[in-house]
Design a protein around this motif. Sequence first.
Motif, PDB file in Angstrom:
ATOM      1  N   HIS A  46       0.896  -1.207  -0.055  1.00 44.25           N
ATOM      2  CA  HIS A  46       0.110   0.017   0.146  1.00 44.25           C
ATOM      3  C   HIS A  46       0.798   1.253   0.001  1.00 44.25           C
ATOM      4  N   GLU A  47       2.006   1.152   0.725  1.00 49.61           N
ATOM      5  CA  GLU A  47       2.791   2.373   0.689  1.00 49.61           C
ATOM      6  C   GLU A  47       3.442   2.782  -0.686  1.00 49.61           C
ATOM      7  N   ARG A  48       3.637   1.504  -1.437  1.00 52.07           N
ATOM      8  CA  ARG A  48       4.217   1.921  -3.119  1.00 52.07           C
ATOM      9  C   ARG A  48       3.183   1.879  -4.081  1.00 52.07           C
ATOM     10  N   LEU A  49       1.860   2.030  -3.666  1.00 53.41           N
ATOM     11  CA  LEU A  49       0.940   1.770  -4.919  1.00 53.41           C
ATOM     12  C   LEU A  49       1.145   2.792  -6.041  1.00 53.41           C
ATOM     13  N   PRO A  50       1.358   3.893  -5.955  1.00 51.68           N
ATOM     14  CA  PRO A  50       1.447   4.579  -7.106  1.00 51.68           C
ATOM     15  C   PRO A  50       2.743   4.353  -7.988  1.00 51.68           C
ATOM     16  N   ALA A  51       3.820   3.703  -7.401  1.00 54.45           N
ATOM     17  CA  ALA A  51       4.831   3.186  -8.291  1.00 54.45           C
ATOM     18  C   ALA A  51       4.700   1.868  -8.832  1.00 54.45           C
ATOM     19  N   ARG A 380      -5.554   9.923 -11.863  1.00 55.40           N
ATOM     20  CA  ARG A 380      -4.364   9.286 -11.269  1.00 55.40           C
ATOM     21  C   ARG A 380      -3.675  10.470 -10.372  1.00 55.40           C
ATOM     22  N   MET A 381      -3.479  11.697 -10.835  1.00 53.57           N
ATOM     23  CA  MET A 381      -2.995  12.547  -9.981  1.00 53.57           C
ATOM     24  C   MET A 381      -3.849  13.049  -8.693  1.00 53.57           C
ATOM     25  N   ARG A 382      -4.966  12.677  -8.865  1.00 52.27           N
ATOM     26  CA  ARG A 382      -5.906  12.735  -7.252  1.00 52.27           C
ATOM     27  C   ARG A 382      -5.299  11.842  -6.601  1.00 52.27           C
ATOM     28  N   GLY A 383      -5.243  10.534  -7.159  1.00 57.84           N
ATOM     29  CA  GLY A 383      -4.859   9.335  -6.529  1.00 57.84           C
ATOM     30  C   GLY A 383      -3.418   9.218  -5.781  1.00 57.84           C
ATOM     31  N   ARG A 384      -2.698   9.969  -6.520  1.00 58.73           N
ATOM     32  CA  ARG A 384      -1.385  10.285  -5.973  1.00 58.73           C
ATOM     33  C   ARG A 384      -1.234  11.164  -4.646  1.00 58.73           C
ATOM     34  N   LEU A 385      -2.187  12.211  -5.060  1.00 54.27           N
ATOM     35  CA  LEU A 385      -2.127  13.248  -3.921  1.00 54.27           C
ATOM     36  C   LEU A 385      -2.706  12.403  -2.605  1.00 54.27           C
ATOM     37  N   ASP A 386      -3.919  11.749  -2.865  1.00 55.47           N
ATOM     38  CA  ASP A 386      -4.579  11.148  -1.736  1.00 55.47           C
ATOM     39  C   ASP A 386      -3.762  10.106  -0.960  1.00 55.47           C
ATOM     40  N   HIS A 387      -2.932   9.248  -2.066  1.00 59.73           N
ATOM     41  CA  HIS A 387      -1.894   8.442  -1.302  1.00 59.73           C
ATOM     42  C   HIS A 387      -0.968   9.161  -0.412  1.00 59.73           C
ATOM     43  N   ALA A 388      -0.221  10.162  -0.734  1.00 54.60           N
ATOM     44  CA  ALA A 388       0.545  11.314  -0.046  1.00 54.60           C
ATOM     45  C   ALA A 388       0.005  11.452   1.375  1.00 54.60           C
ATOM     46  N   LYS A 389      -1.400  11.939   1.403  1.00 56.45           N
ATOM     47  CA  LYS A 389      -2.060  12.335   2.653  1.00 56.45           C
ATOM     48  C   LYS A 389      -2.297  11.208   3.469  1.00 56.45           C
ATOM     49  N   ARG A 390      -2.607   9.900   2.797  1.00 56.62           N
ATOM     50  CA  ARG A 390      -2.681   8.735   3.398  1.00 56.62           C
ATOM     51  C   ARG A 390      -1.751   8.266   4.387  1.00 56.62           C
ATOM     52  N   ARG A 391      -0.418   8.437   3.560  1.00 54.52           N
ATOM     53  CA  ARG A 391       0.997   8.046   4.269  1.00 54.52           C
ATOM     54  C   ARG A 391       1.120   8.786   5.453  1.00 54.52           C
ATOM     55  N   LEU A 392       0.974  10.226   5.233  1.00 53.65           N
ATOM     56  CA  LEU A 392       1.248  11.126   6.414  1.00 53.65           C
ATOM     57  C   LEU A 392       0.439  11.128   7.381  1.00 53.65           C
ATOM     58  N   ARG A 393      -1.074  10.688   7.071  1.00 52.46           N
ATOM     59  CA  ARG A 393      -1.992  10.311   8.446  1.00 52.46           C
ATOM     60  C   ARG A 393      -1.563   9.084   9.233  1.00 52.46           C
ATOM     61  N   THR A 394      -1.166   7.970   8.444  1.00 49.66           N
ATOM     62  CA  THR A 394      -0.523   7.027   9.190  1.00 49.66           C
ATOM     63  C   THR A 394       0.466   7.215   9.795  1.00 49.66           C
ATOM     64  N   ARG A 395       1.492   7.799   9.429  1.00 47.20           N
ATOM     65  CA  ARG A 395       2.719   8.174  10.111  1.00 47.20           C
ATOM     66  C   ARG A 395       2.312   9.051  11.521  1.00 47.20           C
ATOM     67  N   LEU A 396       1.455   9.995  11.333  1.00 39.69           N
ATOM     68  CA  LEU A 396       1.126  10.675  12.463  1.00 39.69           C
ATOM     69  C   LEU A 396       0.198   9.767  13.490  1.00 39.69           C
ATOM     70  N   ARG A 397      -0.613   8.960  12.957  1.00 39.29           N
ATOM     71  CA  ARG A 397      -1.247   8.046  13.734  1.00 39.29           C
ATOM     72  C   ARG A 397      -0.367   7.212  14.633  1.00 39.29           C
ATOM     73  N   ASP A 398       0.615   6.587  13.920  1.00 39.03           N
ATOM     74  CA  ASP A 398       1.782   5.808  14.596  1.00 39.03           C
ATOM     75  C   ASP A 398       2.268   6.367  15.503  1.00 39.03           C
ATOM     76  N   ARG A 399       2.746   7.613  15.179  1.00 43.25           N
ATOM     77  CA  ARG A 399       3.462   8.364  16.217  1.00 43.25           C
ATOM     78  C   ARG A 399       2.670   8.652  17.406  1.00 43.25           C
ATOM     79  N   ARG A 400       1.375   9.091  17.157  1.00 43.09           N
ATOM     80  CA  ARG A 400       0.540   9.179  18.490  1.00 43.09           C
ATOM     81  C   ARG A 400       0.314   7.975  19.260  1.00 43.09           C
TER      82      ARG A 400
END
Length: 423
Positions: A46-51, A380-400
Amino acid sequence: MPYSVPDSLLIPVETLNREFDGKLLLALCAAEHGLPAIIGGRTSMHERLPALPRSIYLSKDVRSASRRVFRLLEALGHTIVALDEEALARFDDDLFLKQIDPDAFPRARVLFAWGEANAAVWRQSQWYTGAPIITSGNPRTDMMRMELRPFHAPEIASLKDRFGDFVLFNSNFGVVNHFIPGQTRFRVADWVPPEDVDEFRAGFLRHRRALFEHFLALIPSLSRAIAPRTLVVRPHPSEDAEAWREVAKDLPNVAVVHEGSVVPWLAAASVLIHNGCTSAVEAAAIGTPALAFRPVLSDTFDVHLPNSLSENYSEAEALIERARAIAAGAAAPLTDDRRAILAHHLAGLDGALSSERIVAALVEQRSALSKAPGASWQSRMRGRLDHAKRRLRTRLRDRRRRESTSAYMSHKFPGIGVRSVQE
């Protein structure tokens, strides 16, 4: 824009010991039929989906937890097909249907069922829109078949050398003994009224907690009864094994171990003890006797299929005596009635492999697969942007949450090297 069916297959694996062997076999079958496959840990994939190349994505379920990733997959141009790793040994149909997500379920263009029972309950869902349902079995089914027993033979021999003639107890109490301290795992879809969710959750947790306590109390008596044979306690991947280590610390013939696929453990064991565990279905397919310890009962919260394929005992003394007898060589064949139940719930135990059936369906169901929405460059551009947001949310959640979630994901899929895959 015109939409074509992708010509590669993404196979995410959530739990290494549970799924990897079967899904690797599926990947090999797909490659033999000209469908290149990419297999790996679900989180890493899931972290690599756009690639990744536009592909057919084989989902592990059609539940609420998959909703966001399904939207992302379609935005990036992937086509979704699905099986449900938890649909074989499940609660009653009413509760199972409450776990199906109205947004995720229709996005799966083809559904792969464990057997007729799984297919039938999917068709009952109010969110079912007519996608083809293939009664294929699961790639995990293939690993239970006698033709593939040589694959497990070295590990079976190793387990017998290590533990001798052992009794196996498979635990499945992650909902009340979770790997992440204080967490309870009970999810239903968002459309279910909150008051129903609270009622179900309270009843479910109460039932599982009572069973958990009975099993903790069972271990010392069972271990003494079967001595000098070993009792192997195999915690569920979602569980904290420390509770079992604590109860076993003064019992010299008890080993608390979670290693490798369950299939060689079942094949090596003389008898399986459980309550509502999928491993009892696997044991029936493999030919290992299974005993269900059921000191408390619930029509709603018991998992009926594994218990129906087992001898059932409500009293610890009777269970212990039967386990000791089977371990000593008493016969416990699967009855004709239980064979019929197994066949209704689990396809792919003979004839074509489940993996071959899935690949054949991916070839034959091109019409259904081509109905997936195509992805424009804007999508696809929206998907890449959404993917970047999702990764950021996941990292923030894991940090909390500090490191608990990441540790849990690593516990379920610790990684696997290329050499191990090749072997």
